[in-house]
Design a protein around this motif. Structure first.
Motif, PDB file in Angstrom:
ATOM      1  N   MET A   1       0.860  -1.164   0.000  1.00  0.00           N
ATOM      2  CA  MET A   1       0.000   0.000   0.000  1.00  0.00           C
ATOM      3  C   MET A   1       0.910   1.232   0.000  1.00  0.00           C
ATOM      4  SD  MET A   1      -2.998   0.892   2.803  1.00  0.00           S
ATOM      5  CE  MET A   1      -4.097  -0.391   2.253  1.00  0.00           C
ATOM      6  N   GLU A   2       0.717   2.086  -0.947  1.00  0.00           N
ATOM      7  CA  GLU A   2       1.526   3.304  -1.069  1.00  0.00           C
ATOM      8  C   GLU A   2       0.736   4.520  -0.595  1.00  0.00           C
ATOM      9  OE1 GLU A   2       4.781   3.717  -2.080  1.00  0.00           O
ATOM     10  OE2 GLU A   2       4.833   1.529  -1.988  1.00  0.00           O
ATOM     11  N   PRO A   3       1.357   5.339   0.234  1.00  0.00           N
ATOM     12  CA  PRO A   3       0.649   6.542   0.689  1.00  0.00           C
ATOM     13  C   PRO A   3       0.635   7.620  -0.388  1.00  0.00           C
ATOM     14  CG  PRO A   3       2.868   6.527   1.564  1.00  0.00           C
ATOM     15  CD  PRO A   3       2.688   5.223   0.828  1.00  0.00           C
ATOM     16  N   VAL A   4      -0.374   8.458  -0.342  1.00  0.00           N
ATOM     17  CA  VAL A   4      -0.462   9.635  -1.200  1.00  0.00           C
ATOM     18  C   VAL A   4      -0.509  10.834  -0.262  1.00  0.00           C
ATOM     19  CG1 VAL A   4      -1.854  10.870  -2.903  1.00  0.00           C
ATOM     20  CG2 VAL A   4      -1.678   8.379  -3.019  1.00  0.00           C
ATOM     21  N   ASN A   5       0.485  11.684  -0.376  1.00  0.00           N
ATOM     22  CA  ASN A   5       0.592  12.846   0.510  1.00  0.00           C
ATOM     23  C   ASN A   5       0.532  12.451   1.992  1.00  0.00           C
ATOM     24  OD1 ASN A   5       0.774  14.659  -1.668  1.00  0.00           O
ATOM     25  ND2 ASN A   5      -1.456  14.728  -1.838  1.00  0.00           N
ATOM     26  N   GLY A   6       1.126  11.296   2.308  1.00  0.00           N
ATOM     27  CA  GLY A   6       1.191  10.851   3.691  1.00  0.00           C
ATOM     28  C   GLY A   6      -0.036  10.119   4.193  1.00  0.00           C
ATOM     29  N   TYR A   7      -1.007   9.851   3.322  1.00  0.00           N
ATOM     30  CA  TYR A   7      -2.249   9.184   3.730  1.00  0.00           C
ATOM     31  C   TYR A   7      -2.421   7.874   2.961  1.00  0.00           C
ATOM     32  CZ  TYR A   7      -3.846  13.274   6.290  1.00  0.00           C
ATOM     33  OH  TYR A   7      -3.966  14.295   7.200  1.00  0.00           O
ATOM     34  N   TYR A   8      -2.899   6.875   3.682  1.00  0.00           N
ATOM     35  CA  TYR A   8      -3.225   5.576   3.097  1.00  0.00           C
ATOM     36  C   TYR A   8      -4.743   5.496   2.961  1.00  0.00           C
ATOM     37  CZ  TYR A   8       1.512   4.500   4.585  1.00  0.00           C
ATOM     38  OH  TYR A   8       2.861   4.526   4.767  1.00  0.00           O
ATOM     39  N   GLU A   9      -5.203   4.880   1.878  1.00  0.00           N
ATOM     40  CA  GLU A   9      -6.645   4.859   1.593  1.00  0.00           C
ATOM     41  C   GLU A   9      -7.271   3.496   1.840  1.00  0.00           C
ATOM     42  OE1 GLU A   9      -9.727   5.059  -2.174  1.00  0.00           O
ATOM     43  OE2 GLU A   9      -7.754   5.947  -2.424  1.00  0.00           O
ATOM     44  N   ALA A  10      -8.456   3.529   2.400  1.00  0.00           N
ATOM     45  CA  ALA A  10      -9.352   2.383   2.467  1.00  0.00           C
ATOM     46  C   ALA A  10     -10.713   2.919   2.038  1.00  0.00           C
ATOM     47  CB  ALA A  10      -9.413   1.810   3.879  1.00  0.00           C
ATOM     48  N   SER A  11     -11.376   2.248   1.103  1.00  0.00           N
ATOM     49  CA  SER A  11     -12.660   2.770   0.622  1.00  0.00           C
ATOM     50  C   SER A  11     -13.550   1.634   0.130  1.00  0.00           C
ATOM     51  CB  SER A  11     -12.433   3.787  -0.498  1.00  0.00           C
ATOM     52  OG  SER A  11     -11.731   3.206  -1.575  1.00  0.00           O
ATOM     53  N   MET A  12     -14.839   1.932   0.116  1.00  0.00           N
ATOM     54  CA  MET A  12     -15.813   0.953  -0.354  1.00  0.00           C
ATOM     55  C   MET A  12     -17.162   1.636  -0.551  1.00  0.00           C
ATOM     56  SD  MET A  12     -16.728  -2.739   1.390  1.00  0.00           S
ATOM     57  CE  MET A  12     -18.300  -2.455   2.180  1.00  0.00           C
ATOM     58  N   ASN A  13     -17.969   1.052  -1.427  1.00  0.00           N
ATOM     59  CA  ASN A  13     -19.340   1.495  -1.626  1.00  0.00           C
ATOM     60  C   ASN A  13     -20.224   0.763  -0.626  1.00  0.00           C
ATOM     61  OD1 ASN A  13     -22.100   0.763  -3.185  1.00  0.00           O
ATOM     62  ND2 ASN A  13     -21.412   2.814  -3.685  1.00  0.00           N
ATOM     63  N   PHE A  14     -21.143   1.499   0.003  1.00  0.00           N
ATOM     64  CA  PHE A  14     -22.055   0.925   0.992  1.00  0.00           C
ATOM     65  C   PHE A  14     -23.486   1.243   0.621  1.00  0.00           C
ATOM     66  CE2 PHE A  14     -18.178   1.235   3.384  1.00  0.00           C
ATOM     67  CZ  PHE A  14     -18.246   0.213   4.307  1.00  0.00           C
ATOM     68  N   ASP A  15     -24.400   0.351   0.962  1.00  0.00           N
ATOM     69  CA  ASP A  15     -25.807   0.719   0.960  1.00  0.00           C
ATOM     70  C   ASP A  15     -25.988   1.669   2.136  1.00  0.00           C
ATOM     71  OD1 ASP A  15     -26.390  -0.942  -1.171  1.00  0.00           O
ATOM     72  OD2 ASP A  15     -27.019  -2.610   0.109  1.00  0.00           O
ATOM     73  N   MET A  16     -26.846   2.662   1.993  1.00  0.00           N
ATOM     74  CA  MET A  16     -27.025   3.658   3.049  1.00  0.00           C
ATOM     75  C   MET A  16     -27.362   2.997   4.397  1.00  0.00           C
ATOM     76  SD  MET A  16     -26.727   6.864   3.701  1.00  0.00           S
ATOM     77  CE  MET A  16     -26.928   7.833   2.204  1.00  0.00           C
ATOM     78  N   GLU A  17     -28.144   1.951   4.367  1.00  0.00           N
ATOM     79  CA  GLU A  17     -28.531   1.276   5.610  1.00  0.00           C
ATOM     80  C   GLU A  17     -27.344   0.639   6.334  1.00  0.00           C
ATOM     81  OE1 GLU A  17     -30.055  -3.088   4.247  1.00  0.00           O
ATOM     82  OE2 GLU A  17     -31.079  -1.371   3.359  1.00  0.00           O
TER      83      GLU A  17
END
Length: 107
Positions: free
Chosen positions: A1-17
């Motif tokens: 995992m490579e940082p971008v501007n010192g930040y590492y990303e974790a992301s995902m699409n969720f159903d609102m519920e």
């Protein structure tokens, strides 16, 4: 995992519920100091085709960590959540919690 501007990303699409339950799971797993109710409410109230974001100063394993939390609302029922954190270990932990959440909810 490579940082971008010192930040590492974790992301995902969720159903609102699933936004509040996932944020609760994340807080339970890591005791970061997230204001789950506030974040979930802001995501739920955001208008379609907008983003909600905030900078958070939290603690992870007894150390300060910065998080840039954002939600892109491209569909009223399915926001994309982004967690940009200054700890690679925390980003990996968030990814692992996302995987556990999906398995537990049959996603």
């Amino acid at each position: 995992m490579e940082p971008v501007n010192g930040y590492y990303e974790a992301s995902m699409n969720f159903d609102m519920e699933h936004v509040r339950p996932f944020l609760s799971q994340l807080e339970e797993a890591f005791s970061l100091g997230l204001d789950v109710d506030h974040l979930a409410k802001r995501v739920a109230e955001a208008e379609v085709e907008t983003a909600y974001g905030c900078d958070l100063h939290l603690a992870f394993e007894g150390q300060p960590v910065n998080m840039k939390f954002s939600a892109w609302i491209d569909d009223i029922d399915a926001p994309d959540l982004y967690f940009y954190v200054t700890s690679e270990k925390l980003a990996e932990g968030i990814d692992a919690e996302m995987e556990k959440f999906c398995e537990a909810h049959g996603l």
